[in-house]
Each structure stands twice: as C-alpha cells, then as structure tokens.
Design an enzyme around this catalytic site. Sequence first.
Site, PDB file in Angstrom:
ATOM      1  N   ALA A   1     -59.557   2.956  20.157  1.00 47.48           N
ATOM      2  CA  ALA A   1     -59.141   4.228  20.749  1.00 47.48           C
ATOM      3  C   ALA A   1     -60.059   4.630  21.880  1.00 47.48           C
ATOM      4  O   ALA A   1     -59.619   5.273  22.845  1.00 47.48           O
ATOM      5  CB  ALA A   1     -59.135   5.313  19.674  1.00 47.48           C
ATOM      6  N   SER A   2     -61.304   4.285  21.783  1.00 47.10           N
ATOM      7  CA  SER A   2     -62.262   4.708  22.804  1.00 47.10           C
ATOM      8  C   SER A   2     -62.648   3.594  23.760  1.00 47.10           C
ATOM      9  O   SER A   2     -63.493   3.799  24.621  1.00 47.10           O
ATOM     10  CB  SER A   2     -63.522   5.260  22.137  1.00 47.10           C
ATOM     11  OG  SER A   2     -64.087   4.284  21.289  1.00 47.10           O
TER      12      SER A   2
ATOM     13  N   ASP B   1     -65.164   9.298   7.291  1.00 45.45           N
ATOM     14  CA  ASP B   1     -64.011   8.466   7.647  1.00 45.45           C
ATOM     15  C   ASP B   1     -64.113   7.116   6.946  1.00 45.45           C
ATOM     16  O   ASP B   1     -63.933   6.057   7.546  1.00 45.45           O
ATOM     17  CB  ASP B   1     -63.928   8.280   9.154  1.00 45.45           C
ATOM     18  CG  ASP B   1     -62.557   7.788   9.602  1.00 45.45           C
ATOM     19  OD1 ASP B   1     -61.602   7.930   8.799  1.00 45.45           O
ATOM     20  OD2 ASP B   1     -62.448   7.294  10.733  1.00 45.45           O
TER      21      ASP B   1
END
EC number: 2.7.11.1
Length: 1228
Positions: A961-962, A1071
């Site tokens: 995602a990054s 997470d």
Amino acid sequence: MSILSENNPTQTSITDPNESSHLHNPELNSGTRVASGPGPGPEVESTPLAPPTEVMNTTSANTSSLSLGSPMHEKIKQFDQDEVDTGETNDRTIESGSSDIDDSQQSHNNNNNNNNNESNPESSEADDEKTQGMPPRMPGTFNVKGLHQGDDSDNEKQYTELTKSINKRTSKDSYSPGTLESPGTLNALETNNVSPAVIEEEQHTSSLEDLSLSLQHQNENARLSAPRSAPPQVSTSKTSSFHDMSSVISSSTSVHKIPSNPTSTRGSHLSSYKSTLDPGKPAQAAAPPPPEIDIDNLLTKSELDSETDTLSSATNSPNLLRNDTLQGIPTRDDENIDDSPRQLSQNTSATSRNTSGTSTSTVVKNSRSGTSKLTSTSTAHNQTAAITPIIPSHNKFHQQVINTNSTNSSSSLEPLGVGINSNSSPKNGKKRKSGSKVRGVFSSMFGKNKSTSSSSSSNSGSNSHSQEVNIKISTPFNAKHLAHVGIDDNGSYTGLPIEWERLLSASGITKKEQQQHPQAVMDIVAFYQDTSENPDDAAFKKFHFDNNKSSSSGWSNENTPPATPGGSNSGSGGGGGGAPSSPHRTPPSSIIEKNNVEQKVITPSQSMPTKTESKQSENQHPHEDNATQYTPRTPTSHVQEGQFIPSRPAPKPPSTPLSSMSVSHKTPSSQSLPRSDSQSDIRSSTPKSHQDISPSKIKIRSISSKSLKSMRSRKSGDKFTHIAPAPPPPSLPSIPKSKSHSASLSSQLRPATNGSTTAPIPASAAFGGENNALPRQRINEFKAHRAPPPPPSASPAPPVPPAPPANLLSEQTSEIPQQRTAPSQALADVTAPTNIYEIQQTKYQEAQQKLREKKARELEEIQRLREKNERQNRQQETGQNNADTASGGSNIAPPVPVPNKKPPSGSGGGRDAKQAALIAQKKREEKKRKNLQIIAKLKTICNPGDPNELYVDLVKIGQGASGGVFLAHDVRDKSNIVAIKQMNLEQQPKKELIINEILVMKGSSHPNIVNFIDSYLLKGDLWVIMEYMEGGSLTDIVTHSVMTEGQIGVVCRETLKGLKFLHSKGVIHRDIKSDNILLNMDGNIKITDFGFCAQINEINSKRITMVGTPYWMAPEIVSRKEYGPKVDVWSLGIMIIEMLEGEPPYLNETPLRALYLIATNGTPKLKDPESLSYDIRKFLAWCLQVDFNKRADADELLHDNFITECDDVSSLSPLVKIARLKKMSESD
C-alpha cells in the site's frame, strides 16, 4: 393684526360665524386666533377653517380693480348682528395668541402697529362688532370691511394710490422681509395714512360656513384654554401671530391688500376688524347663497387676467416678506387660487406673493378635503394681507404645502438678507413646481413606485453588506462531522445518511439487527469511516464527492445515481415545477453557485423585470412577474445535466440587458433553476448585459443568503477562484480553500459592476471568467469538475460561434451544464438539436482544462516560493545563516498569501472569504511545515548515503500500500539478501506512520521481530532495508496447507514472544494477522509491519484510535473504547481461527457487517469446535474474551499448556516449502 395658529401654524383663517354653520370638519386643527395687534385695543379671535370644496386662484383676484365696491359691501350688513358676541370671544384669544410672535418679526410688527395706532387712535369696539361677520372674499374682490367707514369712491381712490405705489415698488422686490421696508410701501402707508385693508377673497360661502362652523366647535376649547396673559409680542415658535399678521398688513398693504376706504384710519380698522372665523357663533349657519359668489368670482377672474400679471408681480413686494409668518398661511384668496381655471398661468405670481408675504412655516400640514382640485403647482398659498387666511384642506395641497414649507420656512424665522425671499414671480413659481416635484418624490418613495426606490436603495446598499448584507457565516474548517446519527425511542436511527443505510443494507445488517444493537451499528459505521485510507475522502465519497471523477465532465454526471434523497421542486412560482427533479451528487452550495449563473437573464417569454426590478427583487421578495423564474427552495432538488441541454435556437436577445437572476438568490440552497435559452445569448451578444448581471450577483452575496446553510455552503470555497488546487489536493486544506471561492467570485464581479457603463467587459471574457466561477464553488474541496475561472479581463474563453444559438449554447455550457429549462420552454426544448451544445461543451471543456493547467502551474510556483521561504526559515532556525540572512529569510518567509495573490479578482469577497483564505493557507502551511518536520526527522533517522551504492540487483517482488518491495544483494555480503521497502513520501497519506514503523523496528531487535537494517532518504523516496524472510507470510501457508494444532501452537508461541517484547517496550502492534507474520525457509517466525503500532506510556496507558484490520480487530477497538496491549492477544486468537479454518471469522461478510458482528456477537463461534482439543479451545477462549479485563496477556498465554506442548519451529519448514512451490506454480 396677525394670525397665530397654536397647533398648526398654517391652519389660520378668518370667516364669518354665519358662514361656518355648514361644514363641520373634524380634521382641522384648533387654536387659531386673531389678534388686533401688539398695540392696545380690542382683540378678535378667529377659528381656522378648512378650504372650501372648490378653490380658485387669487393671483389675479387679489389685484383686481373690481375688488372695490364688490359684493363684499353687500355682505357686510348680513353679519352686523354677530359683531358683539364674536368680539368678546376674539378678545380672549388675542391675549393668548399674541404671545407667539416671532422675535424676528416682533420689532417690525411693533413699528407697523404703532403706525396703525397713531394714525387710527379711534379704533373702537363698534368697529370690531361691525367687522366680525364679514363674508368671505370672492376672487376679484377684497375684504374692505376694515375700511367700511368710507364710501366706494374713497375705496377707488385709495386703490388707485396703492396701485401707483405698487408699481413704484415693482422694481424694489429685493427688500427682504426682516430688514428694510420698500420705499413705495412706506410712502403709501405714510402718505395715505390708510390702514391696509383686511382683504379676504370671497369664495364659496357654503364651504366656508361649514368649515368655520366645524372649526369653531373643535377649537373653541383650545382657544379658551390658551394662555391669555402672554405678552402680545413674545414668540419663538414658527407659528404666526396676529401681530405678525398685522405687521404684514401694515407693511404690505399696497402689495396684497387693496384698501377700500382711504379715509379710515389704519390702526382703528385693524384693531376693529372682526375675523370671519368668529368662534363666538358656532351654531350660526346662516350664509349667503354661494352660487352667486362663485359666478362672480369666476367672472371677475376672467376679466382681470391682464391686470393680474402686473399686480401679481407687484405683490412680490418685500413688505410682505418682512412678516414671513403669513407666508405659509393660506388665505381664502389662496383657495380660490387653487380652483381657478387660470391657476397654471397665475401660479408663479401667486407663489411669489406667498413666499414674499407669508412664511411657509405656517402652511397647513393636516388639512384634508377630497373636493378641492388643487394642482401640483399651487403649493404655496397666495397670502394677501387679508387677516382671513383659511386652512387649506386638500390632500394634494397638503403634500405640496409641506414641500413648500420645507423650502421657504426659513424666511419666516430668520431675518435673512435683502432680497432673499422677495422673489419674482417666475422664481417663486419654480419653487412651487419644485415642491410638486418633491411631492412626486415622496409618492415615488412611499407610493406605487416603491419598488423603484427600494431597488435603488438596494443598489446603493449592495456593496455594504455582506455583505450581504454582506454578513457571512463561515463554515467550520476541516470539519469531518458530516452527519449526526441518533436513535429514537423505537430503536430506529435518525439522521442516518442514505449512504450509510445503503452500506448497512449492503453489508447484510438488517433493520432488525440495527434495532437490536443500535449503538454498535453507530460505532462500527463511525469506525468504517475513520479506518478508510483517507477519512476525509471517504466521508466525502459518502456524499458522492468522488475525487476520481473526471474534471472535464462538468458538474454533472448524467448517469450517476442520486446520492441523497431527491427534494421536490417546491419553489415559489414553480420555477422548475414542470421538470422532473433528480438529486445530484454536487452539494447544495455548488448548485447555489450555479444558480447564480443560471438566473442571470430571464426568458423573454417570462416577464422580464428591469434592472432596477431585478435589483429590487434581490432585497425584497421575488417579484410576481418573475414567478416562473423563481428557484425551488428545496436544497436537494438537483437536476441532471441532460435535462439542461437546450433543444432549440435561442430567441433574440431583448433590447435592454436584463439582470434578473435575483430570484434564485432568495433561495440560495435551491438547485433546480429554470433557465431560458436566451439567457446566455443575451449576455454573449450584449457585453453590457454582463455588467447588468454583475450587480445582481453581488447582491446575492449579500442577500441571497437567507439560510445559514446556504450561506455556509456558499462560503465553502471562494477565494481561490483563479488558483487551481495542487494536482493531489489534500482534502483538509482544500475545504477552506474552496470556502473562499464565492467571495472571490463576488469580488470578481464587483469591478464589472463598478465599470459597467464605462468599460463593458466583452461577452467572451464574461463567458470565460465570471460565469465559470460560479459552478466551481467547491472545486478545491472535491476536485470538482470545473477549471478555476480566469480573471474577466484575460480569460482564454472558448470560441463562441457568431450565431445566437451557438452563443447561447456556449454560454449555457460555460455557466452550468446542468440547467433546467423553464416550463414555458419545455415543449420547444424537446425538439431542439443538441449537437451544437455538444460541440460547445467540448470546446469549453478543452479551454477549461487549459485554464486549469495554467492555474495549477501558478499554484505550483507559489508553493515553490513558499518552500524556498520555508527552507530559508529552517536555515535560520538551524543557524546556518547569519543574522542578516536570517532576517532576510524571515522577511521572505511570510509570502504573499494565495488569496492576496489574486487581487485582480476583486475585493468584494468580504472579510469572511479573506479570513477563510488566510486560515486555509495557514493550514496548508502548517501541513507543509509538518511534512518538512517529518522529513527532517527522517533525515535524522535515515542514513545520508546512497542505497544504490550498497544494494544492487534490485528485483521487485511485491507492491504494498505504501510502496513496492524489492529484493537486493548487499554489496558487502553477496550472500546476504535484503528486502527493500521503497516508498514515495509525497504519496503517503500518513507519513508519521512510516516514522513510527522505522523507530519501532530500529529499537526492537528481537528474534521474533523482523530486523531493521537501515533506511535511506533518496530524492523524496524512503528506502527501508529490512531482513528478508524468504518463506513468505503465514497467509501462504494457511491458504495452501492444513496446519496441525502443534504447528499452530508453534506459530502462537513465536508470535507471543515477539508481542511480549513489544508490550514490554510499551508498543502495541494493533495489526496482528497472518499477513504480518513472516517465515523463513527454516520455519522461523517474525513479526513485521509496524506501521500501525502505537506507543503506550505511563500517561497514556490506553489507546482509543481506530486502527487495524477489521476481521482481526478486538471488540473494544470496534466499539471505540479504550484499549491496551491485549488487543494484540485478541488478534492472535482470530489468527488461530484463521489457521484452523483457513480464514478469519466473518471473512465472507462485508467489513462493516464484520465489525457489527464483532461488536455484537462477542466471541466468534468455531465451525467445528468438537474436532479441536480442549487445550486449544481453552487457549482460544482465553484469547477471545470480549471483556479485555478477563483476557489473558502475552506472558500468561506463553505459560498455557497449549503453548508449552506445541511443536518445534522446524515443523513449519515443510509447510513453508509447500506454500512456496504452490505459489510459484500459480504464478507460472
């Protein structure tokens, strides 16, 4: 003698008591008294009367030679019987009335009355008794009762002498009333030694009788109650006393009065004169038949036309002006003047005599009569020296008297210089006409023309306001609370956005479930909003503000479904009543701006208000003529673009440019606006119409804002009209940026308004600049679909075809693609072609795209300048520059703010818009500064070297995602393979998470945590060098293999070891899931992805932020409660279920429903719990305790039997190999 009116200085009149029996006029003021003069002698009181029903001009009558020996003598005997009674009453009034003498007139009255007394020492009671009942003087006659002792021949002699003296003084009108006496008048008075005739023009005796009778009834009490002991020569009021009247008579006998009896002494007759307004006989109604008098008057006036001109000019003698108190007192002569057929020709003379002989301060103000036939020019009354001025009682006369009063009242109070009020006939006549004009102004202000005056006043006040008018309430900046959801008594939700309802229903959360757990639903919905990658964007998408929409598609997405419930077109006038209503995604505020454009010009078929009317309608309620143009007031009544495609050529533009968009601005939040095909054609064909439109649009700012919502939505973006947002505009600063848009728009319009008559803006400029600004209200906020409008003077407007239809369509496109045709055009619009519109829309979009690019470049330049300034500031802070350089940097540091960068757009934005722009810029600068701080922090963390020199052979193995994930070889050790996580910081929404991850990994060296090797910051890209785990993630094993309880226990043990280490460091991973558990080929397990990890210290022992993956998330996080390290234990329990069943609970549910189930169901249920051992079920139950207080921590779980009896890590190696092979085969 002079006249004093206590209540109303103009309501003074003298009549016979017998004549006053007919009329009872209750509207007339009371308190009129007649005094014989300042000197000793009997005093006579008179009652004010309203004018007769028919009034004739006395301009010629006053100077008529027939006044000598005219029917006045015949009427004298009829009233002798009333002399005694009226004399007594008048005596009482004289004493009280004489106290109101004006100081400026007092000395003059004394001189004149002394002359009267010296010449006429024999004034007696008998004279008063004989003169008290004299009839009203007819036009062409004079009241010679004061000189009744002489015969007709004497009257004619005196008339002749006075006529000569008048002619001598004709050229000496410059003598002012309060200073000098005309030599002709003095000579006439001294030589003839005659008292000025108390001349009263006879008029309709029936009317006078009625009026006098009513006044006698009404005013007797006021006269009796008046102070009797007041000095006869003291007065500071504007009212005229009888001494003033006496002085006027003595000083201006030769002007206004034609003395009928030269042998009688002046003082005796003045003192013995009895007013016709005798209050002593209120009940007497006997009066001579008026018809004969009327006929005589009319005949006399017709015969004396030639004489009147000369004598009327002579009546402008300054002698009358010496006593201005009579200037505004209407005599019965005056009333005859007003009804005379010759009033227009005689008005100037009459007005001259009035202004010179009497003060307009005594003009009647409350008179009423519906029967008089005053014309607009007969304002001032012809005040002869007669002591019988009556009260004008006509409405027209009343208005005009007021006007004349205001014009000439100063002469009665102030001893003005020579010649000020001794005006000639034409001059005074002009004054009178000006009085009537003033009356017209009053009527226009308060009468049927009120709309015009109000509209003009609205124009004058349009630029004050916001103003308004220009009062504006700003929106909260960066407000994220877009909806407030409540729960009613029935358990139903109130205020739940339709998008949330759809989301809940799409997520499988039924109404029953919502009612069973309403709070949980609200929590998980709020969580769902907060956990999106960009919370602001997600919130806006909830309202269909999609950042990914095409900017060239205009504000309309024709096929987009409504985002909010469609409102009805409930506008006043049914502007869009006939057209279907369909909600649109754009916010009401943006449609407001579109309304401003749509309503610029009215359809020719509709009634077109003038520019004034349209301006008026902005400040008033919409005009009924413009009913069809009114905007529906429902904020959500949007219309899709397709409905606005014009379907016929535009009609010819009207002859005069119109600006009738004001109606739409009474309902600023309305969004379905009727619009004619000719509106934009009018503006494109007539440049001046552009300026006509501008004032109305400016008004809307001020006024069109009736509701706070509309005002707030309007304000949500106005200042950056000409500065496009950065290509990826962050939503938070963009809200204030868009907020200042409407203000910039109105400021942009104001220059056009100010210079509308001198420098009309070309239609193309208006097309490209002004009209495009409106639809783009919240562009910066949502990447809205229009380019920023250019300045009106230099906008690259798209080409406009010469044909009117093309111009129209182009204008319509430039204004708003979404336009609703008026109902009157619905039928014709259906049959019109749309190809022209499409062509124009394409051209328009191209031009707007170019314009957007241009503005984006400008904004980039500004941003570069700010970056430069900020770098200078940082250098100053770090001490790299000396003091001079630092001061220079600080001077440059506050660059010219963006709102001020575009002053050409106008200053009409108002303080609110400017303040919003400043706040927006401050927020942007703050964010920029924060980013710079993050970068600075990263520089301190990261290695300043070049990673390309240390790591080679980069191979991309994944995209996160990054950023991307690469494999590389370490140059120092070719056998060492590292994983490089490369991220572009500019694209990272939360840069602080990256720093957090680096710091945690850097400070967490543990066998069960992925080792952090190094980090580099290279050209805006962050390189994070980490230990490479070639086995992949636990997810691959879970999906491709079936794990035993021993293998599951190994994974849990190794994970718990890493969690125990993190928790001991005060770090919550938040997470934990199979994706973040990495394995190598040997089966070693390490925890990775610390982006969401959180630090916990003694002060903040709990966290309340929403982070994590929904399916592995603990209930306390979903419920937005405080939580601690035990949330990782819950996630570990979910990961155990994942390893057992291949997937986490609720994975087949939507994320929102999964959150709901997590919050409501508590501990998830296993699919086949019977197949599991007791230890694993016990361990799982301990991990998945809903109450985190009952939940075990990492250390406790490490001592559980399930962990202590698990397998070795080497048991995982076969699973890793199998998963890797299957993955490779799938990739092939």
